[in-house]
Design a protein around this motif. Structure first.
Motif, PDB file in Angstrom:
ATOM      1  N   VAL A   1       1.116  -1.382   0.072  1.00 34.47           N
ATOM      2  CA  VAL A   1      -0.318   0.037  -0.166  1.00 34.47           C
ATOM      3  C   VAL A   1       1.102   1.315   0.062  1.00 34.47           C
ATOM      4  O   VAL A   1       0.567   2.384   0.061  1.00 34.47           O
ATOM      5  CB  VAL A   1      -0.847  -0.024   1.515  1.00 34.47           C
ATOM      6  CG1 VAL A   1      -1.834  -1.522   1.240  1.00 34.47           C
ATOM      7  CG2 VAL A   1      -0.412   0.187   2.224  1.00 34.47           C
TER       8      VAL A   1
ATOM      9  N   MET B   1      -7.397   6.041   1.238  1.00 35.95           N
ATOM     10  CA  MET B   1      -7.073   5.362   0.061  1.00 35.95           C
ATOM     11  C   MET B   1      -7.048   5.520  -0.980  1.00 35.95           C
ATOM     12  O   MET B   1      -8.334   5.981  -1.530  1.00 35.95           O
ATOM     13  CB  MET B   1      -7.636   4.082   0.618  1.00 35.95           C
ATOM     14  CG  MET B   1      -7.575   3.656   1.964  1.00 35.95           C
ATOM     15  SD  MET B   1      -8.766   1.692   2.170  1.00 35.95           S
ATOM     16  CE  MET B   1     -10.236   1.823   2.300  1.00 35.95           C
TER      17      MET B   1
ATOM     18  N   LEU C   1      -7.141   2.361  -5.275  1.00 36.56           N
ATOM     19  CA  LEU C   1      -7.622   1.540  -4.372  1.00 36.56           C
ATOM     20  C   LEU C   1      -7.721   0.072  -6.068  1.00 36.56           C
ATOM     21  O   LEU C   1      -7.951   0.674  -7.342  1.00 36.56           O
ATOM     22  CB  LEU C   1      -9.236   0.883  -4.417  1.00 36.56           C
ATOM     23  CG  LEU C   1      -8.817   2.144  -3.187  1.00 36.56           C
ATOM     24  CD1 LEU C   1     -10.313   2.462  -2.878  1.00 36.56           C
ATOM     25  CD2 LEU C   1      -8.544   0.343  -1.797  1.00 36.56           C
TER      26      LEU C   1
ATOM     27  N   ASP D   1      -7.671  -4.636  -2.761  1.00 35.08           N
ATOM     28  CA  ASP D   1      -7.419  -4.402  -1.528  1.00 35.08           C
ATOM     29  C   ASP D   1      -8.841  -4.497  -0.517  1.00 35.08           C
ATOM     30  O   ASP D   1      -8.922  -4.085   0.212  1.00 35.08           O
ATOM     31  CB  ASP D   1      -7.183  -2.852  -1.557  1.00 35.08           C
ATOM     32  CG  ASP D   1      -5.802  -2.220  -2.370  1.00 35.08           C
ATOM     33  OD1 ASP D   1      -5.919  -1.988  -2.746  1.00 35.08           O
ATOM     34  OD2 ASP D   1      -5.128  -2.449  -1.831  1.00 35.08           O
TER      35      ASP D   1
END
Length: 121
Positions: free
Chosen positions: A60, A79, A82, A86
């Motif tokens: 990440v 986030m 993505l 994920d």
């Protein structure tokens, strides 16, 4: 000590979501841990309360950002970009420490209830 997550949902690949964790009680650090279907839980990121040092799992880095607002006793996980991989239930956890091992599993003190993040392709 109590931690409560919010902010999960369904998003297309390449999209963004922000998870929030509301914490109460004295907490040394906060971490995000996820569990994908059929897989073991894995540490994603953590942040220490005092010096706000952060750590991320390699998958990440560059896409997720953890931050904290100590006045609000809140921690956020932004986030971006993505990916379908994920997809997981994301748990906020109160940690005893935040280090390169993301404070997981040995440092977990309290768990939140989890929030589902689904990324469609």
């Amino acid at each position: 000590v109590q931690v409560v997550e919010s902010g999960g949902g369904l998003v297309r690949a390449g999209g963004s979501l922000r998870l929030s964790c509301a914490a109460s009680g004295f907490i040394e650090a906060i971490g995000w841990i996820r569990q994908a279907p059929g897989k073991e839980r894995e540490g994603v990121s953590c942040i220490s309360r005092s010096d706000r040092i952060t750590h991320y799992t390699d998958s990440v880095k560059g896409r997720f950002t953890i931050s904290s607002d100590n006045a609000k006793n809140a921690v956020y996980l932004q986030m971006n970009s993505l990916k379908p991989e994920d997809t997981a239930v994301y748990y906020c956890a109160a940690l005893l420490y935040c280090d390169h091992g993301l404070g997981y599993p040995g440092g977990v003190d309290h768990w939140g209830q989890g929030t589902q993040v689904t990324v469609s392709s």
